[in-house]
Scaffold this motif. Structure first.
Motif, PDB file in Angstrom:
ATOM      1  N   GLY A   7      17.582 -78.975  47.573  1.00  0.00           N
ATOM      2  CA  GLY A   7      16.320 -79.397  48.157  1.00  0.00           C
ATOM      3  C   GLY A   7      15.076 -78.947  47.425  1.00  0.00           C
ATOM      4  O   GLY A   7      13.964 -79.247  47.873  1.00  0.00           O
ATOM      5  N   TRP A   8      15.251 -78.232  46.316  1.00  0.00           N
ATOM      6  CA  TRP A   8      14.057 -77.753  45.593  1.00  0.00           C
ATOM      7  C   TRP A   8      13.133 -78.903  45.197  1.00  0.00           C
ATOM      8  O   TRP A   8      11.909 -78.781  45.250  1.00  0.00           O
ATOM      9  N   ASP A   9      13.686 -80.014  44.772  1.00  0.00           N
ATOM     10  CA  ASP A   9      12.880 -81.123  44.282  1.00  0.00           C
ATOM     11  C   ASP A   9      12.657 -82.203  45.335  1.00  0.00           C
ATOM     12  O   ASP A   9      11.973 -83.191  45.071  1.00  0.00           O
ATOM     13  N   ARG A  10      13.222 -82.017  46.540  1.00  0.00           N
ATOM     14  CA  ARG A  10      13.172 -83.073  47.541  1.00  0.00           C
ATOM     15  C   ARG A  10      12.452 -82.676  48.834  1.00  0.00           C
ATOM     16  O   ARG A  10      11.983 -83.549  49.563  1.00  0.00           O
ATOM     17  N   LEU A  11      12.403 -81.395  49.137  1.00  0.00           N
ATOM     18  CA  LEU A  11      11.842 -80.941  50.401  1.00  0.00           C
ATOM     19  C   LEU A  11      10.486 -80.268  50.192  1.00  0.00           C
ATOM     20  O   LEU A  11      10.276 -79.613  49.173  1.00  0.00           O
ATOM     21  N   PRO A  12       9.567 -80.400  51.154  1.00  0.00           N
ATOM     22  CA  PRO A  12       8.327 -79.625  51.089  1.00  0.00           C
ATOM     23  C   PRO A  12       8.639 -78.127  51.048  1.00  0.00           C
ATOM     24  O   PRO A  12       9.674 -77.681  51.533  1.00  0.00           O
ATOM     25  N   LYS A  13       7.726 -77.370  50.481  1.00  0.00           N
ATOM     26  CA  LYS A  13       7.960 -75.942  50.280  1.00  0.00           C
ATOM     27  C   LYS A  13       8.406 -75.222  51.545  1.00  0.00           C
ATOM     28  O   LYS A  13       9.379 -74.459  51.541  1.00  0.00           O
ATOM     29  N   ARG A  14       7.673 -75.441  52.624  1.00  0.00           N
ATOM     30  CA  ARG A  14       7.951 -74.667  53.835  1.00  0.00           C
ATOM     31  C   ARG A  14       9.252 -75.091  54.495  1.00  0.00           C
ATOM     32  O   ARG A  14       9.950 -74.270  55.095  1.00  0.00           O
ATOM     33  N   VAL A  15       9.592 -76.371  54.400  1.00  0.00           N
ATOM     34  CA  VAL A  15      10.888 -76.821  54.926  1.00  0.00           C
ATOM     35  C   VAL A  15      12.014 -76.216  54.107  1.00  0.00           C
ATOM     36  O   VAL A  15      13.038 -75.763  54.637  1.00  0.00           O
TER      37      VAL A  15
END
Length: 502
Positions: free
Chosen positions: A116-124
């Motif tokens: 999820g590093w490249d797919r999710l917002p930072k806080r999520v």
């Protein structure tokens, strides 16, 4: 060797090996989540690079822990089928919770964190890291609840000769479990702390005479590890004291065996170390260096309490639980023989002291590394990295010694009698083993030990490889190491890589 001895050796080898991975996974997962939190809150690339580097080592260790942990479930049915039938109605509930709730959540959010590093917002994405790390703690909680029931059975009644659970709440809030959980988690932090200090100190020393863009990463890691280790040791001392008082009430023979206390004393002194054969049940050949009345304080919180010795406890155990094993051919050479209620005194006595001593040394190494690197200093001597790397081993040994003491100190019981619990709710280890031949157990013992040896080589190779590679080897292709290739809304930017390349 008898089937019982072989089965115990196999369980001991595989369990201790698996437990080498467990505390590192628990402690490191929380520390890595903390590193990522610091990065999200401050935007400091140092914390991003720390998260990437230590996170990669965490995943290698977690993968090996999963592989080796699977065997533990199978061993109950393979070598300990009589035990499984006896405790299944109670033991199955916390293990099912661990598998269906904790491990499911753990695996799900770990996958989201990895990819999820490249797919999710930072806080999520950060929330996924915390969900994974907290799930490892929940997993430990359910496993410890099951183990604690074996040490102190509660929440069950006898139905048709077998324990049946009548209160899952009593099992999950067992006083033994509530004391063991913070002690175990603190031990996990001690392991992870030493891991950070050892590797970071080595990297500092390695490039002491050259420019190193990651020097802030290593300095921060040393500080984090050293202070975490110091706090963890303090918590271990407090929770260990609580466990000692419970042991005095619930398993007095284990308390006596931890001290090789052959004769009842009031007040009872604490033995710092012994000279002589502590296996001597009469203690006539043993000389000890004692702290007067300290054992009474550890047992009951005062300096006057009587602590029963092994000789008196053996008489009480024989009167309450019998003097001989059942005359059952399934017990082999033990059938109809006298029950030895005394655990292995060398194991319990020295295991208890190794646990305390190596734990204290591990914390001391961390604080020494912190002092030696203060104010930008990096020691030139080769003994500095050697001390730090050797310090990694110390809490691993302390954790293993503690568990060996805990499990072997309850012998000859696999389910220890509860002094205030249901009469008859206990089980001898000798009656818990499966109806197997020695050849069958030898086969599985050799096979599993060989597989574990191969896995050990693989894990050490991977850990060493990634440690030597440093931070840059842990970054995905195209990552500039700042973690800031994102749009202003915190969502992935167009230049992000497509996967967290593990």
């Amino acid at each position: 060797m008898e089937v019982l001895d072989l089965a115990r050796w196999q369980f001991g080898i595989t369990t201790v090996y698996h437990f080498l991975m467990v505390p590192l996974t628990i402690g490191l997962s929380i520390l890595v989540a903390g590193m990522q939190t610091a990065w999200v809150r401050t935007g400091d690339a140092r914390y991003y690079r720390m998260t990437r580097f230590w996170g990669k080592l965490l995943l290698v260790n977690f993968a090996m822990g999963v592989v080796t942990g699977i065997v533990q479930e199978f061993q109950f049915g393979m070598n300990w089928s009589a035990y499984s039938r006896f405790v299944g109605d109670v033991f199955g509930a916390p293990l099912a919770m661990e598998g269906l709730v904790a491990f499911f959540v753990e695996s799900t959010f770990l996958g989201l964190w990895i990819f999820g590093w490249d797919r999710l917002p930072k806080r999520v994405h950060l929330a996924c890291a915390w969900a994974f790390s907290l799930a490892t703690v929940a997993s430990a909680y359910f496993i410890l609840a099951a183990n604690s029931w074996m040490q102190h059975p509660v929440g069950a009644e006898f139905v048709d000769g077998r324990p049946t659970m009548n209160s899952i709440w009593a099992v999950l809030t067992n006083s033994t479990a509530l004391a063991a959980i913070p002690h175990t988690i603190a031990g996990a932090f001690a392991v992870a702390a030493a891991f950070l200090v050892g590797i970071a100190s080595w990297h500092l020393w390695r490039k002491r005479r050259s420019e190193d863009e990651d020097r802030p990463v290593w300095r921060t890691s040393v500080k984090l590890g050293a202070w975490t280790g110091a706090v963890a040791f303090g918590v271990l001392a407090i929770t260990g004291d609580v466990q000692g008082k419970l042991m005095f009430e619930q398993q007095p023979m284990k308390m006596a065996a931890a001290e090789a206390l052959c004769h009842t004393e009031q007040p009872a002194s604490f033995s710092i170390l012994a000279i002589g054969d502590v296996a001597d049940a009469d203690c006539e050949s043993v000389k000890t260096f004692n702290v007067p009345a300290l054992l009474s304080f550890l047992a009951h919180g005062d300096f006057t309490t009587e602590v029963k010795g092994i000789d008196q406890l053996v008489e009480e155990y024989e009167e309450r639980y019998g003097t001989h094993y059942p005359d059952d051919p399934a017990l082999g050479q033990l059938a109809g023989q006298p029950v030895d209620y005394v655990p292995s005194l060398p194991v319990t006595y020295w295991g208890f002291r190794l646990m305390i001593g190596f734990g204290a040394l591990g914390a001391a190494v961390g604080m020494a590394a912190l002092w030696l690197t203060r104010g930008g200093r990096i020691p030139e001597s080769r003994w500095f990295p050697r001390m730090a790397l050797a310090g990694i081993v110390l809490p691993f040994v302390a954790n293993s010694a503690g568990w060996i003491f805990t499990e072997m100190g309850r012998q000859p019981f696999v389910v220890v009698p509860n002094p205030t619990g249901v009469d008859g709710l206990w089980m001898y280890t000798a009656t818990a083993v499966s109806d197997l031949t020695a050849g069958e157990v030898w086969t599985s013992l050799i096979a599993l030990t060989s597989i574990y040896a191969v896995l050990a080589v693989v894990e050490v190779f991977l850990i060493v490889r990634y440690v030597r590679g440093g931070v840059n080897a842990a970054l995905p292709a195209g990552d500039d190491g700042t973690g800031e290739d994102r749009d202003s809304d915190g969502k992935p930017g167009s230049g992000d890589t497509l996967a967290f390349a593990y």
